[in-house]
Design a protein around this motif. Structure first.
Motif, short mmCIF file in Angstrom:
data_model
loop_
_atom_site.label_atom_id
_atom_site.label_comp_id
_atom_site.label_asym_id
_atom_site.label_seq_id
_atom_site.Cartn_x
_atom_site.Cartn_y
_atom_site.Cartn_z
N THR A 250 0.10 -25.39 12.81
CA THR A 250 1.50 -25.17 13.12
C THR A 250 2.35 -26.17 12.33
OG1 THR A 250 0.90 -24.49 15.34
CG2 THR A 250 3.20 -25.06 14.97
N ASP A 251 3.43 -25.68 11.77
CA ASP A 251 4.33 -26.55 11.02
C ASP A 251 4.91 -27.61 11.97
OD1 ASP A 251 6.31 -27.76 9.54
OD2 ASP A 251 7.10 -25.90 8.71
N PRO A 252 4.73 -28.90 11.67
CA PRO A 252 5.24 -29.93 12.58
C PRO A 252 6.73 -29.83 12.83
CG PRO A 252 3.75 -30.88 10.96
CD PRO A 252 3.99 -29.47 10.54
N ARG A 253 7.49 -29.34 11.86
CA ARG A 253 8.95 -29.28 12.01
C ARG A 253 9.47 -27.90 12.38
NH1 ARG A 253 7.68 -32.91 8.30
NH2 ARG A 253 8.60 -35.00 8.48
N ASN A 254 8.58 -26.93 12.43
CA ASN A 254 8.98 -25.58 12.84
C ASN A 254 7.79 -24.93 13.51
OD1 ASN A 254 9.96 -23.03 13.22
ND2 ASN A 254 10.42 -22.62 11.07
N SER A 255 7.70 -25.06 14.81
CA SER A 255 6.50 -24.64 15.54
C SER A 255 6.29 -23.13 15.54
CB SER A 255 6.58 -25.14 16.99
OG SER A 255 7.72 -24.61 17.64
N SER A 256 7.22 -22.38 15.01
CA SER A 256 7.04 -20.93 14.97
C SER A 256 6.30 -20.47 13.72
CB SER A 256 8.41 -20.23 15.03
OG SER A 256 9.19 -20.56 13.89
N GLU A 257 5.99 -21.38 12.80
CA GLU A 257 5.34 -21.01 11.55
C GLU A 257 4.05 -21.80 11.34
OE1 GLU A 257 8.03 -21.53 8.34
OE2 GLU A 257 9.44 -19.99 9.03
N TYR A 258 3.20 -21.26 10.45
CA TYR A 258 1.97 -21.94 10.05
C TYR A 258 2.13 -22.54 8.66
CZ TYR A 258 -0.47 -19.66 13.93
OH TYR A 258 -0.87 -19.25 15.18
N ARG A 259 1.36 -23.62 8.42
CA ARG A 259 1.39 -24.27 7.11
C ARG A 259 -0.04 -24.54 6.65
NH1 ARG A 259 6.13 -26.94 5.83
NH2 ARG A 259 5.19 -27.15 3.76
N LEU A 260 -0.21 -24.60 5.31
CA LEU A 260 -1.48 -25.01 4.72
C LEU A 260 -1.59 -26.52 4.82
CD1 LEU A 260 -1.31 -22.91 1.43
CD2 LEU A 260 -2.42 -22.26 3.57
N VAL A 261 -2.76 -27.00 5.20
CA VAL A 261 -2.99 -28.44 5.36
C VAL A 261 -4.29 -28.80 4.65
CG1 VAL A 261 -3.27 -30.35 6.96
CG2 VAL A 261 -1.82 -28.41 7.58
N MET A 262 -4.26 -29.88 3.86
CA MET A 262 -5.46 -30.33 3.18
C MET A 262 -5.61 -31.84 3.35
SD MET A 262 -5.51 -28.06 -0.36
CE MET A 262 -7.25 -28.39 -0.63
N GLY A 263 -6.86 -32.30 3.16
CA GLY A 263 -7.13 -33.72 3.31
C GLY A 263 -8.62 -33.98 3.39
N SER A 264 -8.99 -34.99 4.16
CA SER A 264 -10.41 -35.30 4.34
C SER A 264 -11.04 -34.25 5.25
CB SER A 264 -10.56 -36.70 4.94
OG SER A 264 -9.87 -36.78 6.17
N PRO A 265 -12.37 -34.09 5.19
CA PRO A 265 -13.04 -33.06 6.00
C PRO A 265 -12.77 -33.23 7.49
CG PRO A 265 -14.52 -33.92 4.33
CD PRO A 265 -13.30 -34.79 4.30
N GLU A 266 -12.47 -32.12 8.15
CA GLU A 266 -12.22 -32.11 9.59
C GLU A 266 -13.35 -31.42 10.35
OE1 GLU A 266 -9.76 -33.23 11.56
OE2 GLU A 266 -8.46 -34.13 10.04
N THR A 267 -13.65 -30.18 9.97
CA THR A 267 -14.69 -29.40 10.64
C THR A 267 -16.02 -29.67 9.96
OG1 THR A 267 -13.07 -27.68 11.14
CG2 THR A 267 -15.39 -27.12 11.44
N THR A 268 -16.74 -30.68 10.44
CA THR A 268 -18.01 -31.06 9.81
C THR A 268 -19.20 -30.36 10.44
OG1 THR A 268 -18.12 -32.99 11.25
CG2 THR A 268 -17.13 -33.29 9.07
#
Length: 844
Positions: A250-268
């Motif tokens: 969910t977009d932190p500044r607009n909870s009605s939309e989704y956003r692409l997020v990248m970074g270090s591995p989350e789902t290991t």
């Protein structure tokens, strides 16, 4: 002649006057008739003295009578009052004898240590004997009400899945088939590693690592490995992050939309765990909080049962032991795959093969530690604010930045990010617009991505392949043969330096089905009466809790009026998801929810992967759709959540049952479930939740003056909880790390207590709890709250808790009550006693 005629009378009266001398006696007056005599006062009627007496004393008698009557009535009133008081004192106490009350009373009585003063150590007073009545099973490092309830849920799910039923929706039958395949260990052993080899091939990975060099003529200088393609395949087929972390949030500044997020591995590890450790009672993490509190250490999926290979480690220090255990585990894992695949061109002796395998295990461990350092450097920053302002980038900007870092580290840059995103979305119906679809990447994550790209640009392809191969195999292999499960088990045991009994296969399989098909399982155990009986009561409780918080806010002096008004609005708009989704029991909805899933009773690992793949495709396809505020968890999870970016509280079905609810008395329900609900409500206004407004957007809505006052108040909590000492570990609680949860605990108790008082005011007096007739409703409330946190910790579990954002359970109970003046009043704790300190920490 009539002598009494009127004429003679007249003549007699009117006769001549006789004159007498002065000395002569006066003559009697002339004779008159009776009436005249009476009128003249000469004649007195017979009895006239008594009549005159009565007339004289009649008023006095009336007055005496009235006085006596009043005295009689007064005496009667006094007598009635005495009788009433006596009757009230001797009136039989109304006691609750329902099944729920008897169960709650027995539990409380058996758990308590009444030799301890409640004003000295309330946790010991309430939970001192809990461990004796609830012995910790060997399979768990710690045991408490949450774990016990979850086990009962799994047992109930197991019994249902193993039972023959008809006329169930297709997903329910698929859940049964998934359970059957999981339980069929004979087929799993017969298939051996063949399913895993098939999956490795589809991922572009070999049956065993190329690094082993089983032939003499292999030229590593010419070997190439497309690691980007491999991690794309792993993400789309297994839902697993390796090297690159990607998700849709969910977009932190607009909870009605989704956003692409990248970074270090989350789902290991996307698969069900062999060891479902206790999940803390917490608020649902937003994207930002997950980044802030992300574990600094890679989680390896290892299991237990001591073996001889590990007994020689006693003389080594902890770090050396850990390293040796991991390397030994990876070596054995690799060797099993080599032996199973049976390479025909193997030109090595067994000794040479073992040497190569240990070299491979050592190489993997080295790279694993290097990658850990990159992630740890990403996570160790103490400035959480750097996550609150997450910048977004075009994919070209990300590539340019990482290329710059690669070149500065003498590496050769390669296109990564656009190719990765295109490859992931290739399995969906969504096409990305790389000019408009900007990517959210926090500054620490950008640093990780750049350094990771630089590291891989100089690493040998055969080493990168080895790293990816082991990462994938270690999460899949445990779902195959008995031999591999025992290998995991021995390693798990060795890491913890003691044996933990593996949970029964039936409970593990029930847990796995619950994790992957939770809504189907919930359909099977959901009671339609819940919607008309229990749910309305919970809604009333939640409304009372919100009102209670609003009243607490109105009394605060550190909030200005503008912030108070915004707080009231956020409380009012806070949404609640109770029990299970309303659509769950509607015909055809469950089939729609699990559309695309196929289950075979003979292919357990393939079943797991099929479910994961369907979920991934649906998640990617939702990218263009608006956020529909779905459930944060399955109804069968023993937990509760506050989703910050949706301003929503989720209370699963199983949390609305014993031992958290349905306790017989409202005072007990509010002390247990009520404080849990209050905890989740307060999360919206704790040190992190306050960042999100009424719509779940990351926008400033507190005035600077209020924020400054809030920060000053939080120091009291930090100091208080940092003073709590854990003698088993010779360590203190981290008051700063646990601040948000401590604020939620304290606020939850205050809100629940206020809601209970208002509830009791509207309803008749509660009956007494059997065996606790000497306690009133307010005391039972606090007794129920303390009992909520009863548990059996171990040194290992305490160590884990001290690294968590929650305080150990003992201090969760103690801290909130020490800060509560109502507790001290209700239990009559002397000022200055441990449970009634001179200084209290209060925010709400």
């Amino acid at each position: 002649m009539n002598a009494w005629s009127g004429q003679e009378r007249d003549a007699d009266v009117m006769g001549p006057t006789v004159t007498r001398a002065a000395s002569a006696k006066s003559s009697p007056p002339p004779l008159k008739n009776g009436n005249e005599l009476r009128q003249s006062g000469y004649l007195i009627a017979v009895g006239s003295r008594t009549a005159r007496f009565r007339r004289k004393h009649r008023n006095k008698l009336l007055l005496i009578f009235l006085i006596m009557l009043i005295l009689l009535l007064l005496c009667l009133a006094v007598a009635m009052t005495v009788l009433y008081v006596k009757q009230k004192r001797n009136k039989p106490i109304r006691i609750c004898h329902t099944r729920e009350c008897l169960r709650s009373a027995a539990n409380l009585a058996l758990s308590m240590d009444t030799s301890t003063s409640p004003c000295h150590d309330f946790y010991q007073y309430v939970c001192g004997n809990w461990a004796e009545e609830h012995p910790r099973p060997d399979a768990y490092r710690s045991y408490d009400w949450f774990r016990e309830k979850q086990n009962k849920v799994y047992a109930r799910v197991r019994d249902f899945l193993a039972k023959n039923t008809t006329d169930q929706p297709r997903p329910v039958q698929q859940a049964k088939d998934l359970y059957t395949a999981c339980m069929d260990t004979e087929t799993l052993d017969k298939l051996s590693l063949k399913p895993t080899f098939k999956i490795l091939k589809s991922l572009g990975l070999p049956a065993y690592p190329t690094y082993i060099n089983v032939t003499d003529d292999f030229d590593y200088s010419t070997y190439s490995f497309d690691w980007i393609e491999a991690v794309i395949n792993i993400k789309t087929q297994l839902g697993m992050d390796v090297l690159i972390g990607f998700d849709i949030f969910t977009d932190p500044r607009n909870s009605s939309e989704y956003r692409l997020v990248m970074g270090s591995p989350e789902t290991t590890n996307p698969f069900p765990s062999m060891h479902n450790e206790k999940k803390q009672h917490i608020g649902q993490k937003s994207l930002l909080e997950r980044k802030i509190e992300k574990s600094k250490k890679n989680i390896r999926i290892l299991n237990k049962k001591h073996g001889d290979n590990f007994e020689s480690l006693e003389s080594k220090d902890d770090d050396e032991k850990t390293e040796h255990i991991y390397k030994l585990f990876y070596a054995e894992l690799i060797k099993l795959f080599i032996l199973e695949s049976g390479p025909k061109d193997l030109n090595l002796t067994e000794l040479e093969l073992d040497q190569n395998i240990f070299l491979a295990a050592n190489e993997y461990y080295t790279m694993s530690e290097d990658m850990y350092e990159l992630e740890a450097d990403n996570d160790t920053s103490t400035d959480d604010d750097q996550y609150l302002d997450v910048p977004d980038y075009t994919v070209n900007e990300v590539q340019a930045h990482t290329d710059m870092i690669v070149i500065s580290n003498n590496g050769t840059p390669v296109p990564i990010w656009k190719r990765y995103l295109e490859g992931v979305f290739n399995i969906s119906d969504v096409g990305l617009d790389f000019q408009k679809d900007r990517i959210l990447i926090s500054n620490p994550d950008m640093k990780y991505m750049s350094l990771m790209a630089a590291y891989l640009s100089k690493a040998a392809p055969v080493t990168i392949e080895l790293y990816i191969w082991i990462k994938v195999v270690e999460v899949m292999a445990v779902h195959t043969t008995t031999e591999l499960r025992l290998l995991f088990q021995r390693s798990y045991d060795a890491l913890r330096q003691h044996d933990l009994t593996m949970p029964p296969r039936s409970l593990y399989c029930a847990s796995a089905v619950n994790d992957l098909l939770g809504m189907a399982v919930s359909y099977a155990i959901a009671n339609p009466d819940f919607l008309t009986k229990t749910k309305p009561k919970i809604q009333i409780m939640l409304n009372e809790m919100k009102k209670s918080l609003a009243q607490l806010v109105s009394k605060t002096k550190w909030m200005d009026d503008d912030t108070k008004l915004a707080t009231y609005q956020k409380i009012t708009q806070m949404k609640t998801l109770i029990g299970f989704p309303n659509w769950l029991l509607e015909e055809g909805k469950l089939e729609e929810f699990y559309e695309g899933i196929e289950i075979n009773t003979k292919t357990h690992l393939d079943n797991l992967i099929n479910i994961i793949q369907v979920k991934i495709r649906k998640a990617l396809n939702r990218f263009r759709m608006g956020n529909n505020f779905t459930w944060a968890t399955d109804p069968t999870e023993v937990n509760a959540y506050h989703t910050f970016q949706e301003n929503t509280i989720t209370i699963p079905l199983v949390m609305l049952q014993y031992p958290f609810y349905d306790l017989g008395l409202d005072s007990l329900n509010y002390g247990s479930l009520g404080t849990v609900l209050g905890h989740e409500i307060t999360h919206g206004f704790d040190n992190f939740g306050r960042q999100f407004d009424k719509n779940g957007n990351l926008l400033p809505w507190w005035t600077n003056k209020t924020i400054e006052s809030f920060v000053n108040l939080t120091q009291c909590f930090i100091d208080q909880y940092s003073s709590y000492f854990v003698p088993e570990l010779n360590e203190h609680v981290d008051g700063k790390k646990t601040l948000g949860e401590n604020i939620a605990d304290n606020g939850g108790v205050r809100e629940a207590f206020g809601a209970l008082k208002e509830h009791l005011r509207k309803h008749s007096e509660e009956p007494k709890l059997p065996g606790f007739e000497h306690l009133n409703s307010e005391q039972l409330f606090f007794l129920s709250y303390g009992n909520l946190w009863c548990g059996v910790p171990t040194k290992e579990s305490l160590k884990s808790e001290l690294s968590d954002e929650h305080s150990p359970q003992h201090f969760r109970a103690q801290g909130a009550l020490q800060n509560n003046e109502d507790f001290a009043r209700v239990w009559r704790c002397p000022p200055g006693s441990p449970m009634n300190p001179r200084q209290r920490c209060i925010i709400f």
